[in-house]
Design a protein around this motif. Structure first.
Motif, short mmCIF file in Angstrom:
data_model
loop_
_atom_site.label_atom_id
_atom_site.label_comp_id
_atom_site.label_asym_id
_atom_site.label_seq_id
_atom_site.Cartn_x
_atom_site.Cartn_y
_atom_site.Cartn_z
N UNK A 43 -15.90 0.88 -69.07
CA UNK A 43 -15.06 -0.15 -68.45
C UNK A 43 -15.93 -1.21 -67.79
N UNK A 44 -16.94 -0.75 -67.04
CA UNK A 44 -17.83 -1.70 -66.37
C UNK A 44 -18.52 -2.58 -67.40
N UNK A 45 -18.99 -1.97 -68.47
CA UNK A 45 -19.66 -2.73 -69.53
C UNK A 45 -18.69 -3.75 -70.14
N UNK A 46 -17.43 -3.34 -70.35
CA UNK A 46 -16.45 -4.24 -70.96
C UNK A 46 -16.21 -5.45 -70.05
N UNK A 47 -16.09 -5.22 -68.73
CA UNK A 47 -15.91 -6.34 -67.81
C UNK A 47 -17.10 -7.29 -67.91
N UNK A 48 -18.30 -6.71 -67.93
CA UNK A 48 -19.50 -7.55 -68.02
C UNK A 48 -19.46 -8.39 -69.29
N UNK A 49 -19.10 -7.76 -70.42
CA UNK A 49 -19.01 -8.51 -71.68
C UNK A 49 -17.95 -9.60 -71.60
N UNK A 50 -16.86 -9.31 -70.88
CA UNK A 50 -15.79 -10.28 -70.73
C UNK A 50 -16.23 -11.50 -69.93
N UNK A 51 -17.30 -11.37 -69.17
CA UNK A 51 -17.83 -12.51 -68.41
C UNK A 51 -18.95 -13.20 -69.18
N UNK A 52 -19.81 -12.40 -69.79
CA UNK A 52 -20.98 -12.96 -70.47
C UNK A 52 -20.58 -13.73 -71.72
N UNK A 53 -19.65 -13.17 -72.53
CA UNK A 53 -19.35 -13.78 -73.82
C UNK A 53 -18.78 -15.19 -73.67
N UNK A 54 -17.76 -15.42 -72.81
CA UNK A 54 -17.27 -16.80 -72.71
C UNK A 54 -18.34 -17.79 -72.24
N UNK A 55 -19.22 -17.35 -71.36
CA UNK A 55 -20.31 -18.26 -70.93
C UNK A 55 -21.18 -18.59 -72.13
N UNK A 56 -21.49 -17.57 -72.93
CA UNK A 56 -22.29 -17.81 -74.13
C UNK A 56 -21.58 -18.80 -75.05
N UNK A 57 -20.27 -18.62 -75.24
CA UNK A 57 -19.51 -19.54 -76.09
C UNK A 57 -19.64 -20.97 -75.58
N UNK A 92 -21.70 -6.28 -78.62
CA UNK A 92 -20.73 -5.27 -78.20
C UNK A 92 -21.12 -3.88 -78.66
N UNK A 93 -21.60 -3.78 -79.89
CA UNK A 93 -21.99 -2.46 -80.42
C UNK A 93 -23.15 -1.89 -79.61
N UNK A 94 -24.17 -2.74 -79.36
CA UNK A 94 -25.33 -2.27 -78.58
C UNK A 94 -24.89 -1.86 -77.18
N UNK A 95 -24.05 -2.71 -76.55
CA UNK A 95 -23.55 -2.36 -75.21
C UNK A 95 -22.77 -1.06 -75.25
N UNK A 96 -22.01 -0.87 -76.32
CA UNK A 96 -21.22 0.35 -76.46
C UNK A 96 -22.12 1.57 -76.51
#
Ligand SMILES: Nc1ncnc2c1ncn2[C@@H]1O[C@H](COP(=O)(O)O)[C@@H](O)[C@H]1O
Ligand SMILES: Nc1ncnc2c1ncn2[C@@H]1O[C@H](COP(=O)(O)O)[C@@H](O)[C@H]1O
Ligand SMILES: Nc1ncnc2c1ncn2[C@@H]1O[C@H](COP(=O)(O)O)[C@@H](O)[C@H]1O
Ligand code: NA
Ligand code: NA
Ligand code: NA
Lengths: 357, 104, 357, 357, 104, 104
Positions: A88-102, A280-284
């Motif tokens: 869950x923590x990783x998913x939240x982090x991805x939810x913040x990092x990915x839009x910034x990357x976009x 996402x796969x690596x983070x998973x």
């Protein structure tokens, strides 16, 4: 055993993998939901859009969201809290990092203004229920297991990306409004709705149904689920197929707009998902997920929202051009993920498996 | 029979809740809404995914209708797909459609 | 063994057959779909039309068309091409012969003009999905097998009859327009739409869904079908029942028009299906079909379209009177086939079986 | 064995009962349908009403009514006529007695006028399909058996209560119209519709579908039912859950009106169902029903109509205030029955069992 | 082009059958109905459970329209949620919308 | 506020695609469509099976509206169930509803 033998053995293994990959890709492309999606796309070409009636389409969406949530909730209850927390923590982090990357990548590969880049970030930072679901159906068909609490990650990843994307756009917007005066009247409206948009996003109907299903599944457990399994379980793939007929029509209508999108956007809409999916796969794997689970987290990162995000962006960021975001998310990324992306993310997850597990 | 203004607004269905709230702020005592589809010169809409347009009719006194027009110009015309038109109609119980403010 | 004994034995066999026929007829009439149809009819008499909401009715039609196509496609793949080819050719031939027969017979038994006779030919030359489906449910209940590719024949028979019927009417119409001048303005419109009607008929939504389902079933095969079987297979008869509630209401509304139809039309609407059905059964045997398959081909020939054909005729032949065609196809032939026709075609197929198989 | 031992043994039994009662109550509250109802209520609080699209909601209601009727008809056929007759007679009696009781009790505990009391009598004299269904699901989850013909009693109880309630109000209305003249114009309209209302009530769509299902189930029997079981049987609880989402929204919207209802009405809406439910359970035992059957009859008596009765009352008694009746039946009694009433009636039926069986 | 009256009635959907029957009694030769939602000053409806409002349009001659207004006043306004408004529109085939009585 | 013409067409739903194409040919820059039911003096329709009527509104300049009336008279009135009426309404951004031809 000599080098030659070893090499040929590798080659042999590789041949097997290729055959397996092809059969796996065909399992995906030749599944009923994907074929129905293509039927929907083709029907648009033939000018005979095979849309479901609106109320049925909406009910189908409610069904899918609730059924996914319900199953996730039942599985969540059977999970160890410790196993769920890190993902869950990783998913939240991805939810913040990915839009910034976009937001940053689009500045580099396109000429979109900050508002449209923020809108894109909101779409790609959020997730696509149907892509997620198609990936589950795909893994089920291959008999590959995954953590049952994946719908929890879907729920967790739905919101933050939208909020981050809108915040990025709003930050620019407020800067601009101080400089330009001609558009100031618009910003009055922009301000007057500002109180609403966070509420709209966080308490949107799709989130509420998904989250409600999750909680209900958690509370009712396996025993309660059994009573409704024939409806919410047995029919699931069939209803998904029907839903994809409509998605095919909607995507098909966007296809003609792709030409106008410009090469930068097209490349982005195909390459970024692969990048985000791999992330996402690596983070998973780092979060301790199984191969199936890591692949699904990859799919969540790779997929772009075309229901929750467009609605939120339209209300909170009306200056953004929905033509751009929908063509990209619904016209390019969604079909790409559904048809070739899912097998690719599976291959990536397989390839990276030995590094982590 | 009394004369009263009838305003018809066609816009993106996603704006339903916001528009109704804004109509009340502007002083409308009622509204009637139907689902609709449409095309227009702007035709830039997300509603394709969300279920088309809404068509809203408001009976009100000229002052309230003028306030709604201002509201549309300020907050809707520039960013959203909107068509709106107004006419004068006859009703039998005019007081039902008049807000408190304009009844004085 | 003397003649008397032989006779009595025949009589005995006959008694058994009669009992079997009655039980078979009651299996049909007492099946849930047929009873629900009657409920719909009765509800009209009671002025409380039990209609489904329009969008749900439309979605149900999509479901039935797609599910039939899908199952047909899966079965088609399992069939030998050689077994399928001849029945397809025969079906096309029937799709041309039957509407011509309708056009000629109606000139003889009614006073309908050529346009209305062409419209009737289009309706009776095409097929009724629901009659077809009810016949499958009937055979399934009796455990009688039939070729799995029958939905292919349904698809093949859907179009040609409509095209032939319209061509027959149009031929007359163009003759007339050269003679009469008063109606010439109408024919401008008639011409301006002429480009559309073939497209409308061939690419109508119902054909596209049926054909799309067929192709998808063929491509996905048994393995892909399994994933959606609970939805498209298990629910089929139940959804058909719901659909027949609506069909009952629509047929019930036509019942009051029957009086105005005239005896010629009424007789036609009952006798012609039996004739066409027998023709279809014989053709089916000649094409090498099993008893079940021949009976289904008979049902296809006997049934009249009330969805695809009315829409096509309305657009391409607006001068035709829908009151006549719908009263006949939906108000008389459809209930006749559903309630007594299906058992009759079964008996005919049984009776003719020994001649051919 | 001494008194002490006996006592402690009683206490022990009691503890077991308490545990069983709690687990039974939680089986009810934690079932998917009840939880979905609560989700609907909560969604109203969050201003994001999770309503189904109208046509889907209507189709769901048709499905539930027909499925209940169908199953009841199949079971009715398997029942001994003698076993069914007495319960039917008792149900009719309850359908007359209960609305009279409502009319009288309300005069005592509230200040409602006779018209509103008649409207309330019509609502509480009739029944709630969903409460009934939830009770069946509850008993199924506990593996408690009940007579299969209970849907027959549901059908029987649907109408009389409405008619009696309306007659009570009409009797007063006609008295009043002779006295007061100011409202006489209204009574012209009231009279002009008087011919309609009995027809409207007796031949309402919901009654027709329920009764139609009952007859069809009876005619088709187990064999015919098997063909549609996956649709009308397997999916039932799931569809009920979806329906309860909408019911939750409708009830949630009424919650804010409860404050304005006055203490008398609130007490009535909670206490009267328990009284009527107990009356129903006792009557059920006297009519020879099993424990499960008696409990269901109790639920039927305890539940208030919010579909058939409101429609009938609105048409036949337009002067009645729907705010009062709907707030009471849909906003208070329905949630009360669904969440705590059902377990209570079960406990009452269990407690009274030894007296009768 | 001919002038004719257009009456629009918005009311509770439960009244659909009754209203259509009453329109015919009043002499209307046709009607067009759409589903609608709405709010108004009275807002006392059971339709919430039954599926909202209906919006009915009737083209007719002034005599028939006046008869419909009377009917609304007598049987609908006091007990049901109704909004109704009237305007004059232009049609090309006016005789289609005129009842027999008023054609003389 | 500017004056503009509003044309409302009610016809068989099966004609939806054809009517919209014809409106564009006639020069309309937009349209709004709702689902409807209805009865009229002709009442000869296949739409019973196909889902009722459609109700289409078109805002346009008088020239375009006249062209649409001609189109209706030529291709629709004789064969299909149609009701159509016209009125004058007020809009705020009239240029949105004017085709290129008539803007000169
Ligand atoms: N000329 C018109 N006549 C009728 N409706 C229109 C017209 N132009 C626009 N509309 C409606 O207004 C909506 C918004 O128009 P637009 O802002 O141009 O996308 C369209 O979807 C139509 O429903
Ligand atoms: N001012 C208004 N403008 C438009 N529609 C209205 C207005 N007032 C009432 N209505 C419609 O008429 C219906 C009945 O109104 P009421 O009787 O006040 O509940 C409402 O549900 C609305 O659809
Ligand atoms: N007098 C009328 N008022 C309102 N709508 C009408 C009227 N007459 C006809 N219509 C509408 O026009 C459609 C076609 O009418 P018709 O061609 O007479 O079948 C009907 O289904 C109604 O929706
Ligand atoms: Na994403
Ligand atoms: Na045929
Ligand atoms: Na009751």
């Amino acid at each position: 055993m000599g080098v030659g033998e070893f090499d040929s053995s590798v080659q042999y293994d590789f041949k097997v993998d290729l055959g397996a990959s092809l059969s796996m890709a065909s399992t995906n492309v030749l599944s009923v939901p994907v074929l129905v999606f293509l039927l929907g796309v083709i029907s648009v070409r033939l000018k005979a859009d095979l849309r479901l009636p609106d109320p049925v389409y909406q009910a189908t969406a409610i069904y899918l969201l609730f059924a996914i949530g319900l199953k996730g909730g039942v599985a969540l209850r059977a999970s160890e809290p410790a196993d769920v927390l890190l993902p869950i923590v990783v998913a939240v982090a991805l939810g913040i990092v990915i839009p910034i990357a976009v937001f940053l990548v689009l500045k580099w590969v396109t000429r979109l203004n900050a508002i449209d880049r923020g809108a894109m970030a909101a779409h790609y930072g959020s997730t696509s229920l149907v892509t997620f679901t198609a990936a589950l159906v795909f893994l089920d068909a291959l008999d590959v297991s995954y953590e049952g609490f994946m719908p929890t990650l879907l729920t967790v990843l739905e919101i933050p990306g939208i909020v981050v994307g809108l915040l990025l756009a709003k930050r620019y917007a407020s800067t601009r409004s101080r400089v330009e005066d001609a558009t100031s009247r618009d910003w009055v409206a922009g301000d007057s709705v500002s109180r609403d948009w966070i509420r709209e996003v966080v308490l949107g109907k799709s989130v509420l149904i998904l989250f409600g299903g999750l909680v209900i599944g958690f509370l009712t457990g396996v025993q309660g689920y059994e009573q409704v399994e024939p409806f919410f379980g047995g029919l699931f793939t069939g209803v998904l197929a029907l839903f994809l007929l409509e998605m095919g029509v909607l995507a098909g209508r966007r296809l003609s707009d792709i030409r106008t999108a410009g090469p930068g956007l097209i490349i982005f809409a195909i390459v970024f998902p692969v990048f985000a999916g791999t992330l996402g796969i690596i983070s998973g794997y780092l979060a301790g997920l199984s191969m199936g689970g890591a692949m699904i987290l990859g799919v969540l990162c790779a997929s772009a929202s075309y229901i929750a995000a467009p609605a939120a962006v339209r209300l909170a960021l009306p200056e953004a051009n929905p033509g751009i975001t929908l063509t990209s998310s619904l016209g390019i990324t969604f079909p790409f993920n559904l048809i070739v992306g899912i097998p690719i993310y599976y291959l990536v997850a397989q390839a990276l498996e030995s590094w982590f597990l | 029979m009394h004369e009263i203004d009838l305003l018809t607004i066609v816009t993106e269905s996603i704006l339903k809740e916001r528009l109704i709230a804004d109509l009340k702020i502007a002083g409308a005592t009622g509204w009637t809404l139907s689902a609709a589809q449409g095309e227009g010169p702007r035709n830039r809409r997300v509603s394709e995914v969300e279920g088309g347009n809404i068509r809203v009719e408001i009976l009100a006194d000229p002052v309230t209708i003028a306030r709604i027009w201002d509201m549309l110009k300020d907050s809707y015309f520039s960013n959203y797909a909107v068509a709106a038109w107004q006419s004068t109609v006859q009703v039998s119980r005019a007081d039902r459609y008049l807000g408190n403010e304009s009844q004085g």
